[in-house]
Each structure stands twice: as C-alpha cells, then as structure tokens.
Design a protein around this motif. Structure first.
Motif, PDB file in Angstrom:
ATOM      1  N   PRO A   4     -41.634 100.938  -3.517  1.00 33.79           N
ATOM      2  CA  PRO A   4     -41.891  99.773  -4.375  1.00 33.79           C
ATOM      3  C   PRO A   4     -41.972  98.507  -3.539  1.00 33.79           C
ATOM      4  N   SER A   5     -42.845  97.615  -3.932  1.00 35.08           N
ATOM      5  CA  SER A   5     -42.989  96.348  -3.212  1.00 35.08           C
ATOM      6  C   SER A   5     -42.042  95.310  -3.785  1.00 35.08           C
ATOM      7  N   PHE A   6     -41.720  94.318  -2.978  1.00 37.14           N
ATOM      8  CA  PHE A   6     -40.830  93.251  -3.437  1.00 37.14           C
ATOM      9  C   PHE A   6     -41.208  91.955  -2.744  1.00 37.14           C
ATOM     10  N   ASP A   7     -41.407  90.954  -3.535  1.00 41.93           N
ATOM     11  CA  ASP A   7     -41.716  89.630  -3.014  1.00 41.93           C
ATOM     12  C   ASP A   7     -40.429  88.810  -3.047  1.00 41.93           C
ATOM     13  N   PRO A   8     -39.856  88.453  -1.899  1.00 42.98           N
ATOM     14  CA  PRO A   8     -38.589  87.716  -1.894  1.00 42.98           C
ATOM     15  C   PRO A   8     -38.721  86.258  -2.312  1.00 42.98           C
ATOM     16  N   ASN A 182     -29.659  72.511   5.709  1.00 45.70           N
ATOM     17  CA  ASN A 182     -29.226  72.229   7.075  1.00 45.70           C
ATOM     18  C   ASN A 182     -30.460  72.261   7.980  1.00 45.70           C
ATOM     19  N   SER A 183     -30.781  71.124   8.590  1.00 42.30           N
ATOM     20  CA  SER A 183     -32.019  71.019   9.370  1.00 42.30           C
ATOM     21  C   SER A 183     -32.083  72.047  10.501  1.00 42.30           C
ATOM     22  N   LYS A 184     -30.925  72.435  11.026  1.00 38.95           N
ATOM     23  CA  LYS A 184     -30.891  73.389  12.137  1.00 38.95           C
ATOM     24  C   LYS A 184     -31.277  74.789  11.687  1.00 38.95           C
ATOM     25  N   TYR A 185     -31.005  75.130  10.413  1.00 42.22           N
ATOM     26  CA  TYR A 185     -31.251  76.481   9.917  1.00 42.22           C
ATOM     27  C   TYR A 185     -32.153  76.491   8.680  1.00 42.22           C
ATOM     28  N   SER A 186     -33.003  75.512   8.527  1.00 45.50           N
ATOM     29  CA  SER A 186     -33.768  75.359   7.292  1.00 45.50           C
ATOM     30  C   SER A 186     -35.084  76.131   7.289  1.00 45.50           C
ATOM     31  N   GLN A 187     -35.452  76.758   8.403  1.00 46.25           N
ATOM     32  CA  GLN A 187     -36.729  77.460   8.471  1.00 46.25           C
ATOM     33  C   GLN A 187     -36.577  78.907   8.021  1.00 46.25           C
ATOM     34  N   TRP A 188     -37.350  79.285   7.022  1.00 46.71           N
ATOM     35  CA  TRP A 188     -37.360  80.655   6.528  1.00 46.71           C
ATOM     36  C   TRP A 188     -38.392  81.459   7.310  1.00 46.71           C
ATOM     37  N   LYS A 189     -37.955  82.484   8.023  1.00 43.20           N
ATOM     38  CA  LYS A 189     -38.840  83.271   8.885  1.00 43.20           C
ATOM     39  C   LYS A 189     -39.176  84.635   8.288  1.00 43.20           C
ATOM     40  N   GLY A 190     -38.662  84.906   7.101  1.00 43.74           N
ATOM     41  CA  GLY A 190     -38.975  86.168   6.454  1.00 43.74           C
ATOM     42  C   GLY A 190     -38.045  87.297   6.845  1.00 43.74           C
ATOM     43  N   PRO A 191     -38.160  88.453   6.161  1.00 43.24           N
ATOM     44  CA  PRO A 191     -37.264  89.583   6.409  1.00 43.24           C
ATOM     45  C   PRO A 191     -37.479  90.203   7.788  1.00 43.24           C
ATOM     46  N   ALA A 192     -36.405  90.766   8.315  1.00 43.18           N
ATOM     47  CA  ALA A 192     -36.448  91.543   9.551  1.00 43.18           C
ATOM     48  C   ALA A 192     -35.455  92.693   9.410  1.00 43.18           C
TER      49      ALA A 192
END
Length: 415
Positions: A4-8, A182-192
């Motif tokens: 099944p697919s999932f869009d986070p 939090n500017s240091k950790y605000s970037q979402w890079k997607g699942p890994a």
C-alpha cells in the motif's frame, strides 16, 4: 501484491501546524471546555486498533473513585458523549508531578481521529506537538493508522474481508531530526531507512482469532528470507495457562540442559553455568541461552584484578572469550512453549513466572550430578542471570544457590 502507498504529507502538515505552541494551547483550551468528566485508568483506554490485547497486551481498565494511584496511571477527560478528549500523564520521571504533565489532545473529524501528544516542558512556548497519530476510517472500518514525530513515521494499512480483518501491512521509517519551529532542524528531507512488516490473521471455526503471523517484506512486497516468518500470537488451548506452561518449561529445561551439554562435549574445566535471560525484553531471551565460564578464564580475570566480581558473572563479556562456552537451546517444542508462555505473561505485564522457572531450574541443577557431562571445579555453581542489567546479577545468583555456596564465594571475594 503491491505494498500500500502512503503519502506522509497530510500528517506532516498536522505535525507542522501543532508545532506552533499557540495552536496547541487553543486546542487544549477548547477540549478542556468540553470535558464534563475526569476519570483515572491504569492506561490509555482508547483501543484504536483491532486486537489491541493480543498484539500489544493492552489491558487498561478504569479505576474506581478514590483508588490509590500508581505510576503509569493516566487521567482521561471525557465529553458529554463519553468520548476521550484529553489524556493526562503526570508521572514525570516516575514520580507524580502535577506541574510536569504529558498531555494528549484529541481531535474528532469525519472519518478520522487525531491525537497530538505534548511533552511536559516548563515554558509555555515549548509545549508543542511531539508526536501525532491519525486513525482513518472507511465504511466504518479502520483503514489505516498513521504516525509522525520528529524522528520517525509509520503507517499501518488494514485489509478486511467483510467484517474480518485478514491482514495489515506496516511501513515505518526513520528521518533526519525534524523540528519545524527550529531553524537548525526545520528542513523536511523525507523518509529514509524504510521497512515493511505484514501481519496475517487466522481464525478458528467459531470465528475467534487463532493466530497472528509476522513477516518482514521487501519493498516490492515479497517476503524477506530473514528474519523468518514468526508466530506472534496463538490463542491458548484449554488448559494452557501460565502455571501449566511454567511447569512444562521447567521440566523441559531440567531435562534438556544436561542433555545438550553432554552433546556439546565441553572438555575444559568449568566453574559456572549461567542460564541467561533478557530482563529488558523477556521474550527475546525465552527460552534462555547458556554461558559456561571456564576455570582458565576465571584465573585470568582474578590475575588482572580489575572489576573481578563483574567480569566473572557478565554473560555478554564472558561470551567474547574463546575460553568460555556459549550454548543455545534450539528444541522447537521448547521454543513454542516459551513463545506462548511469554505471550501470556506479557498480557499480564509481569514476567515473574518466567524468572521463577529459571530460579527453580538453577536450584535443581545445583544438586545435579555432572559427572560424565562436565568437568567442574569444587565451587561450581549454576545460576540464572539477566544479561541486560535490568535485574542485579548478584541477587539472581543469591536466589540460585545455597547459603553455603554463597558464603564460599563471598569469603573469597568472587561475588
């Protein structure tokens, strides 16, 4: 069958929205206004997924008014329809602390239930979403459970045949630390680091759940070769209880340990036989594994003179020495009995019955005649010990051996 697919993204947007402490405060105030009753329970009373008890040993119950509170008891705020709006956990660091309370706020939407967990941070501006979960329903049946936090995410999709749950498939992942405010950790890079697990549900003739099988999958939905398919739940047959299984397992261990050590043909002189369990995860070490300490290695440790009382009885460190011996118990009947035993103990949230079995076996094997099986020292002892540090090793040893043997070890500063 394709996975099944999932869009986070939709759930990530909820996480981002409630990373604003003002939004969290508005939700909390709105829910508090709707609460008409507060009730304590031994745990979270929302059973959102099918077979919560069988899968997660979920057995929370409401407390009576005035009943003494214990760690992990939580308070529920209910609306006029009896729906849970708030769950409060005031047991900060194991102690009751009304001012340091973890709160979970609930949101009810058409076809969805969302809950947002807010940690017990002291500053109001720090009280924002730490964890969000969403239950999605289709045609009045649970379709999926979706989870998102600062470091991981998951979705479990459910597949039904009429009213019967046939299987569920979970996709879980880790992601880089993500705090939107939090500017240091605000970037979402997607699942890994994505992993997939399938649960298959089997039923008896009367329609009651009989078995739950767990199978890890490749990204294309085909089964992984390792770890192998595993039975994670089996309905106990008539007469299969914790006491009955304890007695069977004790008898099997007492019979199999000498036999498997005979087959191992250990020629070195040994000073101890440790029957090892996992205090942090009892199921992972049930049935137990065996570690035998050689007299040669013991003399090395004594001569080194550093943390002698630790290294003489530390199972994992002992296994790293080529002079010691590790033996696994691989009888499938024993493994199956232990699997059901741990399942039933988990549902009671207590593994004391398993530890009692080990204590009984160790005490019986201390009186066993090892001639022709092992070459032992005069002070040879058998003890059950935890290899994870959850339970003190010295106390387990004390519970395994006679006062005379204990006094001997202590007088020589070996324990």
């Amino acid at each position: 069958m394709p996975l099944p697919s999932f869009d986070p993204e939709p759930l990530r947007e909820v996480y981002v929205a409630y990373s604003d402490y003002r939004r969290c405060e508005e939700l909390a105030q709105e829910n508090h206004r709707k609460v008409v009753e507060w009730r304590w329970a031994t745990g979270d009373m929302f059973e959102g997924r099918p077979f919560e008890k069988e899968r997660f040993a979920h057995k929370a119950r409401w407390l009576k008014d005035g009943q003494p509170l214990k760690p992990l008891n939580v308070q529920h705020g209910l609306d006029a329809d009896g729906k849970i709006l708030i769950i409060r956990n005031p047991w900060f660091s194991g102690e009751y602390n009304e001012e340091r309370t973890t709160e979970t706020q609930w949101i009810y939407e058409e076809g969805r239930i969302i809950y947002i967990t807010i940690p017990p941070l002291s500053r109001p501006e720090d009280r924002k979403a730490d964890f969000v979960r969403r239950f999605v329903y289709e045609r009045n049946r649970l379709a999926s459970v979706e989870t998102f936090s600062h470091g991981h995410g998951a979705v479990e999709s459910f597949f039904w045949e009429n009213s019967r749950l046939e299987k569920s498939v979970s996709c879980s992942w880790q992601h880089d630390t993500y705090f939107p405010s939090n500017s240091k950790y605000s970037q979402w890079k997607g699942p890994a680091s994505v992993s997939y697990v399938q649960l298959t549900y089997e039923y008896e003739d009367q329609g009651r759940l009989q078995n739950i099988w767990q199978q890890y999958l490749n990204a294309d939905g085909t089964p992984l070769d390792a770890p192998p398919k595993k039975l994670t739940y089996r309905r106990p047959a008539k007469g299969e209880s914790i006491p009955a299984l304890s007695a069977e397992i004790e008898a099997m261990l007492f019979d199999q340990i000498p036999r498997i050590l005979t087959e191992a043909k250990i020629e070195a002189r040994v000073c101890c036989l440790l029957i090892c369990y996992c205090g942090e995860d009892f199921e992972a070490g049930w049935p137990p594994f065996l570690v035998l300490g050689s007299e040669k290695e013991r003399q090395k440790i004594i001569a080194a003179g550093s943390d002698v009382q630790y290294y003489l009885w530390a199972p994992d460190e002992m296994r790293s020495s080529s002079d010691n011996f590790f033996v696994d118990l691989q009888d499938q009947n024993l493994i199956d009995k232990c699997s059901l035993h741990s399942q039933l103990m988990s549902m009671k949230s207590s593994y004391s019955a398993g530890r009692k079995v080990l204590q009984n076996v160790a005490r019986r094997l201390n009186e066993f005649q090892w001639d022709g099986i092992l070459t032992t020292t005069e002070d040879f002892v058998v003890a059950f010990v935890d290899n994870t540090g959850e339970y003190p090793i010295d106390k387990d040893i004390m519970a395994s051996i006679s006062e005379e043997r204990l006094a001997n070890l202590k007088s020589r500063q070996l324990l």
